[in-house]
Motif scaffolding. Structure first.
Motif, mmCIF file in Angstrom:
data_model
loop_
_atom_site.group_PDB
_atom_site.id
_atom_site.type_symbol
_atom_site.label_atom_id
_atom_site.label_comp_id
_atom_site.label_asym_id
_atom_site.label_seq_id
_atom_site.Cartn_x
_atom_site.Cartn_y
_atom_site.Cartn_z
ATOM 1 N N VAL A 1 32.781 38.341 42.340
ATOM 2 C CA VAL A 1 31.569 38.964 41.802
ATOM 3 C C VAL A 1 30.402 38.731 42.752
ATOM 4 O O VAL A 1 30.439 37.837 43.599
ATOM 5 C CB VAL A 1 31.216 38.400 40.404
ATOM 6 N N GLN B 1 31.627 53.028 42.130
ATOM 7 C CA GLN B 1 31.055 52.076 41.175
ATOM 8 C C GLN B 1 30.861 52.665 39.773
ATOM 9 O O GLN B 1 29.761 52.631 39.234
ATOM 10 C CB GLN B 1 29.690 51.598 41.688
ATOM 11 N N ASP C 1 30.603 52.939 35.744
ATOM 12 C CA ASP C 1 30.234 52.015 34.670
ATOM 13 C C ASP C 1 31.069 52.357 33.448
ATOM 14 O O ASP C 1 30.983 53.465 32.921
ATOM 15 C CB ASP C 1 28.740 52.153 34.350
ATOM 16 N N ALA D 1 34.411 49.036 42.532
ATOM 17 C CA ALA D 1 33.493 47.923 42.285
ATOM 18 C C ALA D 1 32.708 48.208 41.003
ATOM 19 O O ALA D 1 31.717 48.936 41.024
ATOM 20 C CB ALA D 1 32.534 47.749 43.465
ATOM 21 N N PRO D 2 33.148 47.682 39.868
ATOM 22 C CA PRO D 2 32.520 48.023 38.580
ATOM 23 C C PRO D 2 31.017 47.752 38.544
ATOM 24 O O PRO D 2 30.547 46.707 39.007
ATOM 25 C CB PRO D 2 33.261 47.123 37.583
ATOM 26 N N HIS D 3 30.300 48.712 37.948
ATOM 27 C CA HIS D 3 28.862 48.571 37.718
ATOM 28 C C HIS D 3 28.636 48.043 36.308
ATOM 29 O O HIS D 3 29.299 48.457 35.357
ATOM 30 C CB HIS D 3 28.166 49.931 37.877
ATOM 31 N N GLU E 1 30.643 44.225 30.089
ATOM 32 C CA GLU E 1 31.000 43.303 31.162
ATOM 33 C C GLU E 1 32.459 42.876 31.051
ATOM 34 O O GLU E 1 33.203 42.872 32.047
ATOM 35 C CB GLU E 1 30.093 42.075 31.124
ATOM 36 N N SER F 1 34.911 45.552 31.920
ATOM 37 C CA SER F 1 34.905 45.735 33.374
ATOM 38 C C SER F 1 35.735 44.668 34.072
ATOM 39 O O SER F 1 36.405 44.940 35.080
ATOM 40 C CB SER F 1 33.464 45.705 33.891
ATOM 41 N N ALA G 1 38.805 45.341 36.544
ATOM 42 C CA ALA G 1 38.797 44.733 37.872
ATOM 43 C C ALA G 1 40.073 43.948 38.126
ATOM 44 O O ALA G 1 40.631 43.961 39.236
ATOM 45 C CB ALA G 1 37.580 43.822 38.018
ATOM 46 N N PHE H 1 40.510 47.102 43.614
ATOM 47 C CA PHE H 1 39.298 46.368 43.257
ATOM 48 C C PHE H 1 38.770 45.582 44.443
ATOM 49 O O PHE H 1 39.534 44.942 45.175
ATOM 50 C CB PHE H 1 39.577 45.415 42.088
ATOM 51 N N MET I 1 32.872 42.828 41.739
ATOM 52 C CA MET I 1 32.199 43.321 40.545
ATOM 53 C C MET I 1 30.770 42.809 40.465
ATOM 54 O O MET I 1 30.487 41.669 40.853
ATOM 55 C CB MET I 1 32.960 42.881 39.281
ATOM 56 N N GLU I 2 29.899 43.656 39.963
ATOM 57 C CA GLU I 2 28.515 43.254 39.726
ATOM 58 C C GLU I 2 28.467 42.183 38.647
ATOM 59 O O GLU I 2 29.124 42.286 37.617
ATOM 60 C CB GLU I 2 27.704 44.470 39.294
#
Length: 380
Positions: A143, A275, A277, A302-304, A313, A316, A320, A326, A329-330
């Motif tokens: 992350v 990215q 969401d 890369a998940p937002h 979250e 996500s 991921a 992957f 991740m943010e």
């Protein structure tokens, strides 16, 4: 399999409840769009006749009651009495609730229901969602800290040092206009960070093409690892031209609702990082399609997360853990009530260790909602 359920038993949906929630952020999030002081989400609860309940989250930054009404008046009638395991068929039925091109409130509303259905499916199977997705075997994911806000130099330096002190090896920086100030911030924070951390930037559509090219030069000179949303998402031709004129990898996709809206920039390999969401892009079902399509074109996923809540979250994190392409991740560090009090799991910013985050192992999403907190945050 869930106790008391026979193999192959139909699990019928008996209720769909949309909970509109609002909060004041502990500290405003400041981007090129301005300062966000208050944000909203919709928590979606799907109940079944087997006594299994799933939860999902809809990205509804503003006007959460409008989203809740859409879910309960337009989506709920298409779900009641249906088998909760038929997620693909239910997704297509919800998509037909409104005509026209897919996007906007409808797909965001579907996202919350879809996540809840995957939560139910995992609980029925007795498996975490990551395993149902054909997990890539990850029990921890990388992350990055989000984000150093578009604030004055002293505050920006303090935010950077905070994230470094919390052990993040990767940090996102918000930039905006004027370009000269953005380039100065890019250089300033690189000097402050030295070689200790990797840095990327997020422009939130701040620039036109020529401005983005100029900012891209500063990013390249200072070793940033991606340039996120430099242009408006509709400006696909601009992204293609920027890709030719910018050495820094381009990242985007949080503003796309469905695969077709990301397809051109993926197929042409204009983006290096996609990215989506999960609380906007049609839930786990459609986000998975987007990530798989990106994988087929050798583009990282890369998940937002942004200012969303703990359900977004956690969903996500499961994606991921499962997706083969992957990257990172943010990890939104606002520590808002949507992340800290809504469920029995701490937010990623508190759980992460040296920039990695554990994947929940309980069935479904692996979280239990605190319904007292839901009432506390209910939109007035």
């Amino acid at each position: 399999m869930a106790d008391g359920l026979e193999h192959g038993a139909v699990v019928r949906i008996t209720g769909v409840i949309a909970h509109p929630l609002s909060q004041t952020l502990p500290k405003p999030t400041v981007t090129s769009w301005g300062a966000y002081k208050e944000v909203s989400i919709v928590l979606v609860e799907v109940r079944t006749d087997a006594g299994i309940t799933g939860v999902g989250e809809t990205l509804a930054r503003f006007s959460p009651k409008a989203y809740a009404e859409l879910i309960e008046t337009s989506l709920k009638p298409r779900l009641i009495g249906r088998d909760a395991r038929d997620i693909g068929a239910l997704w297509q039925s919800m998509r037909r609730a409104l005509s026209g091109r897919a996007g906007g409130m409808l797909i965001e509303a579907i996202s919350g229901v879809d996540i809840a259905l995957w939560d139910i499916l995992g609980k029925i199977a007795g498996q975490p969602v990551a395993k149902l997705l054909g997990g890539a075997g990850r029990d921890r994911i990388d992350v990055y800290a989000a984000a150093v806000n578009w604030v004055d130099d002293e505050q920006a330096d303090a935010e950077l040092e905070r994230y470094v002190g919390e052990g993040f090896p990767r940090i996102k920086v918000k930039i905006a206009r004027p370009v000269r100030d953005a380039c100065r911030r890019i250089e300033q924070l690189r000097k402050r960070a030295g070689d200790r951390v990797e840095l990327c930037v997020d422009a939130n559509w701040a620039y036109n093409l020529d401005e983005a090219v100029e900012v891209g030069r500063a990013l390249s000179a200072n070793g940033y690892f991606w340039f996120e949303e430099p242009l408006a998402p509709e400006n696909e031709q601009g992204y293609e031209e920027l890709r030719k004129r910018c050495d820094v990898p381009l990242a985007a996709g949080e503003s796309n609702f469905t695969l077709d809206q990301a397809q051109r920039l993926i197929a042409g390999r204009t983006l290096s990082v996609l990215q989506p969401d999960v609380a906007r892009a049609g839930g786990i079902t459609e986000t998975r399609r987007m990530a798989d399509y990106a994988a087929a074109h050798d583009i990282r996923y890369a998940p937002h997360i942004g200012m969303s809540g703990i359900v977004c979250e956690t969903a996500s994190v499961h994606l991921a853990a499962a997706m083969p392409n992957f990257g990172v991740m943010e990890c939104e560090c606002d520590r808002s009530p949507f992340k800290t009090i809504l469920a029995d799991i701490e937010p990623g910013c508190l759980r992460q260790k040296n920039g990695t985050l554990d994947v929940p192992t309980r069935p479904g999403l692996g979280i239990e909602i605190d319904w007292d907190a839901v009432e506390m945050l209910r939109a007035a």
